[in-house]
Design an enzyme around this catalytic site. Sequence first.
Site, PDB file in Angstrom:
ATOM      1  N   SER A 183     -29.685 -37.377 -16.631  1.00  0.00           N
ATOM      2  CA  SER A 183     -28.868 -36.907 -17.744  1.00  0.00           C
ATOM      3  C   SER A 183     -29.293 -35.503 -18.140  1.00  0.00           C
ATOM      4  CB  SER A 183     -29.010 -37.837 -18.961  1.00  0.00           C
ATOM      5  OG  SER A 183     -28.556 -39.140 -18.680  1.00  0.00           O
ATOM      6  N   SER A 225     -25.244 -40.305 -14.599  1.00  0.00           N
ATOM      7  CA  SER A 225     -25.726 -39.188 -15.408  1.00  0.00           C
ATOM      8  C   SER A 225     -25.001 -39.133 -16.746  1.00  0.00           C
ATOM      9  CB  SER A 225     -25.519 -37.862 -14.657  1.00  0.00           C
ATOM     10  OG  SER A 225     -26.154 -36.798 -15.330  1.00  0.00           O
ATOM     11  N   ASP A 263     -24.071 -36.548 -19.398  1.00  0.00           N
ATOM     12  CA  ASP A 263     -23.993 -35.092 -19.531  1.00  0.00           C
ATOM     13  C   ASP A 263     -23.267 -34.751 -20.827  1.00  0.00           C
ATOM     14  OD1 ASP A 263     -25.095 -34.963 -16.911  1.00  0.00           O
ATOM     15  OD2 ASP A 263     -23.094 -35.255 -16.080  1.00  0.00           O
TER      16      ASP A 263
END
Length: 416
Positions: free
Chosen positions: A276, A314, A316
């Site tokens: 992340s 992830s 983001d």
Amino acid sequence: MRPSFVSRSLSAFVGLGLLCAAFGDLGRSWAHDAEKPAPAAAERVRARDIGIAPGLFAPGPLNAITDVGDIRVGQVTRIEGADVRTGVTAILPHGGNLFQDKVPAGVVVANGFGKFAGTTQVAELGEVETPIVLTNTLNVAQAIDGIVDWTLRQPGNESVRSVNAVAGETNDGHLNAIRKRAITRADVVAAIEGARPGPVAEGSVGAGTGTMAFGWKGGIGTSSRVLPPALGGYRVGVLVQTNYGGTLVMDGLPVGRALGRYYLKDHGERTAADGSIILVVATDAPLGDRNLTRLAHRAIAGLARTGSAFSNGSGDYAIAFSTAAEVRRTPARRAGIAAYPELSNDAVSPLFVAAAEAAEEAIYNSLLMATTVERQATAEAPAARGEALDIAAVRALIARHRPPTDSRHETKRSSR
């Protein structure tokens, strides 16, 4: 029992280090005996030190988010025993009562595999009313608890019954025994109360202590940009917590491919890209929450330039706020009809460019300033190592890909 090391590294860490050194123990915490410290940050470099200076605009004096307004940053680093490698980073938009004098803000999700508490209310109301705290995935609850505790104790908040704590995370479980949930409410409060203007510690500190990026050690990074007077002279700053993957590109240079460490190498998935990143964007331009949301989108553009895979696993996120006093949502302005000045849509494009540039460089700084961090083997998990990016190899790559005329140009651009 092994001795443990807890370093509470604040923005004013240099002054603290000098004080500790005077007593002959730079690495010693007041609460714990010291282990052998990680390599000194002085051995690392920022991007501009080696000629990596992406974009058109110049950075501010510190090349940090604290170049913007009255922003303060505080960090607590926890390196304890064999396997605790984690921390807290707190960003305060100004030094006053944040709950009473809220700042306009916008938030963007590029991929939502994460736990960024408080962002639904930010998106709904367009404002931030607490410090923005970053930590690890399983300590978000403690981050919220610390933010709420600190906010309720502020003078003037005696009647407050609802607090929208803003707390983001990345998962540092590769290098940190994340299930121990080592971060406490007291750590969060210490990071907030220790927040200061000025230089910001980068690399393997605070919420970046145990993070990884592109297969190397990631961490905390920051950068800023100043628009020329003809474009308003406004400032944009970005702070990042990097813990994601892909194929690293630095100012156009194929670092990941050249060093043989990148996602989907040989069309396989042996190198993971999950993780992340949190990008915190600040500006002193008078923007409302709508254009701050647009500004946050441009930080994601800077993230893309670094070679992010934006993978399934992830998280983001980008959050942007304005420190401009004239757009601050004070009690008097919130009590009735208020008029807020705002930069026009036609004037915001240079800010968009600045946000992308500062985000890109902040990510490079997080990698270049990070030191190697190791987790020792325990009954719960094997040993792990987060290796710092090889600066000598990056220098060699720069020399190989840029002719001498470019090198002279970069030296001029990189002067601070």
